[in-house]
Scaffold this motif. Structure first.
Motif, PDB file in Angstrom:
ATOM      1  N   GLU A  78      -0.785  10.452   6.786  1.00  0.00           N
ATOM      2  CA  GLU A  78      -2.049   9.721   6.712  1.00  0.00           C
ATOM      3  C   GLU A  78      -1.926   8.359   7.415  1.00  0.00           C
ATOM      4  OE1 GLU A  78      -3.734  12.771   5.600  1.00  0.00           O
ATOM      5  OE2 GLU A  78      -5.033  10.993   5.404  1.00  0.00           O
ATOM      6  N   LEU A  80       0.840  -1.194   0.000  1.00  0.00           N
ATOM      7  CA  LEU A  80       0.000   0.000   0.000  1.00  0.00           C
ATOM      8  C   LEU A  80       0.875   1.245   0.000  1.00  0.00           C
ATOM      9  CD1 LEU A  80      -1.605   0.699   3.493  1.00  0.00           C
ATOM     10  CD2 LEU A  80       0.257  -0.912   3.164  1.00  0.00           C
ATOM     11  N   ALA A  81       0.328   2.299  -0.585  1.00  0.00           N
ATOM     12  CA  ALA A  81       1.014   3.588  -0.632  1.00  0.00           C
ATOM     13  C   ALA A  81       0.132   4.612   0.056  1.00  0.00           C
ATOM     14  CB  ALA A  81       1.304   3.991  -2.073  1.00  0.00           C
ATOM     15  N   VAL A  82       0.708   5.299   1.013  1.00  0.00           N
ATOM     16  CA  VAL A  82      -0.038   6.237   1.844  1.00  0.00           C
ATOM     17  C   VAL A  82       0.686   7.582   1.853  1.00  0.00           C
ATOM     18  CG1 VAL A  82      -0.834   6.680   4.209  1.00  0.00           C
ATOM     19  CG2 VAL A  82      -0.916   4.358   3.271  1.00  0.00           C
ATOM     20  N   SER A  83      -0.062   8.653   1.853  1.00  0.00           N
ATOM     21  CA  SER A  83       0.551   9.974   1.921  1.00  0.00           C
ATOM     22  C   SER A  83       1.147  10.221   3.305  1.00  0.00           C
ATOM     23  CB  SER A  83      -0.489  11.060   1.620  1.00  0.00           C
ATOM     24  OG  SER A  83      -1.044  10.892   0.341  1.00  0.00           O
ATOM     25  N   ASP A 120       4.708   2.058   1.279  1.00  0.00           N
ATOM     26  CA  ASP A 120       5.440   3.118   0.582  1.00  0.00           C
ATOM     27  C   ASP A 120       4.737   4.449   0.760  1.00  0.00           C
ATOM     28  OD1 ASP A 120       6.611   1.012  -2.040  1.00  0.00           O
ATOM     29  OD2 ASP A 120       7.831   2.249  -0.685  1.00  0.00           O
ATOM     30  N   ILE A 121       5.416   5.505   0.353  1.00  0.00           N
ATOM     31  CA  ILE A 121       4.836   6.848   0.382  1.00  0.00           C
ATOM     32  C   ILE A 121       4.150   7.111  -0.957  1.00  0.00           C
ATOM     33  CG2 ILE A 121       5.311   9.321   0.642  1.00  0.00           C
ATOM     34  CD1 ILE A 121       5.920   7.706   3.143  1.00  0.00           C
ATOM     35  N   LYS A 122       2.938   7.665  -0.864  1.00  0.00           N
ATOM     36  CA  LYS A 122       2.216   8.021  -2.101  1.00  0.00           C
ATOM     37  C   LYS A 122       2.716   9.359  -2.606  1.00  0.00           C
ATOM     38  CE  LYS A 122      -2.252   7.339  -2.190  1.00  0.00           C
ATOM     39  NZ  LYS A 122      -3.705   7.552  -1.925  1.00  0.00           N
TER      40      LYS A 122
END
Lengths: 128, 114
Positions: B17, B11-14, B112-114
């Motif tokens: 967040e 998953l990619a998250v800001s 990961d970072i979005k």
């Protein structure tokens, strides 16, 4: 501070043997169960074997049963993994890890579990 | 044997967040005699060994930031990172230690970072 340092990895041909060592320091080694965990390149973690604090109990993953032997020398603060009949699929970084002991919960000592300290790992490559 | 599954695979998250990772065991890991779930979470960054984050499904290991929390019981568990930081980029694994004959890890979730 707690330290676990693995050694003994290298390149070995299929069918041959290798012995890994894990030197422990900074804690009472003879009081803790110890584990070997491996990680194939780019893959997840696979538990390999466990040995009780006194060496009286040992258990293995099905993938290594009958080929690998875990042992310990509490007088030397060292954990071992004897690996025989090695296969290409045994190629991995091998980590030794300490199983956390017991913690107080509600006035009782309860098995904490989890692996609270890990070595940096040693790479075993099985290839002709 | 107790089989562990995790979702999602990645998953990619800001930054700032919430990130949520799920873990499911094929049988209960709740130890009835002490009401403890024998479930741990680990964080592994590239080139490093895993680091224990959570044990007993919800107890943070000493020194772990409180943005990491674990929840669940029986067969369903969740690791939550309440406010994702750049240093949290890693693969996260759950592990059951209910069975002392066979310890098993989940397949891992990459964050990961979005």
């Amino acid at each position: 501070q707690v330290q676990l340092v693995e050694s003994g990895g290298g390149v070995v041909q299929p069918g041959r043997s290798l012995r890994l060592s894990c030197a422990a320091s900074g804690f009472t080694f003879s009081s803790y169960a110890m584990h070997w965990v491996r990680q194939a390149p780019g893959k997840g973690l696979e538990w390999v074997a466990v040995i009780s604090y006194d060496g009286s109990n040992k258990y293995y993953a099905d993938s290594v049963k009958g080929r690998f032997t875990i042992s310990r020398d509490n007088s030397k603060n060292t954990l071992y993994l004897q690996m025989n009949s090695l296969r290409a699929e045994d190629t991995a970084v091998y980590y030794c890890a300490r199983e956390a002991g017991y913690s107080s919960s509600g006035g009782l000592l309860v098995r904490t579990g989890g692996f609270d300290y890990w070595g940096q790992g040693t790479l075993v490559t099985v290839s002709s | 044997d107790i089989v562990m599954t995790q979702s999602p695979d990645s998953l990619a998250v800001s930054l700032g967040e919430r990130a949520t990772i799920n873990c499911k065991s094929s049988q209960s890991v709740l130890y009835s005699s002490n009401n403890k779930n024998y479930l741990a979470w680990y964080q592994q960054k590239p080139g490093q060994p895993p680091k224990l984050l959570i044990y007993w499904a919800s107890t943070r290991e000493s020194g772990v930031p409180d943005r990491f929390s674990g929840s669940g019981s029986g067969t369903d568990f969740t690791l939550t990172i309440s406010s994702l930081q750049a240093e949290d980029v890693a693969v996260y694994y759950c592990q059951q230690y209910y069975s002392t004959l066979l310890f098993t890890f989940g397949p891992g979730t990459k964050v990961d970072i979005k």
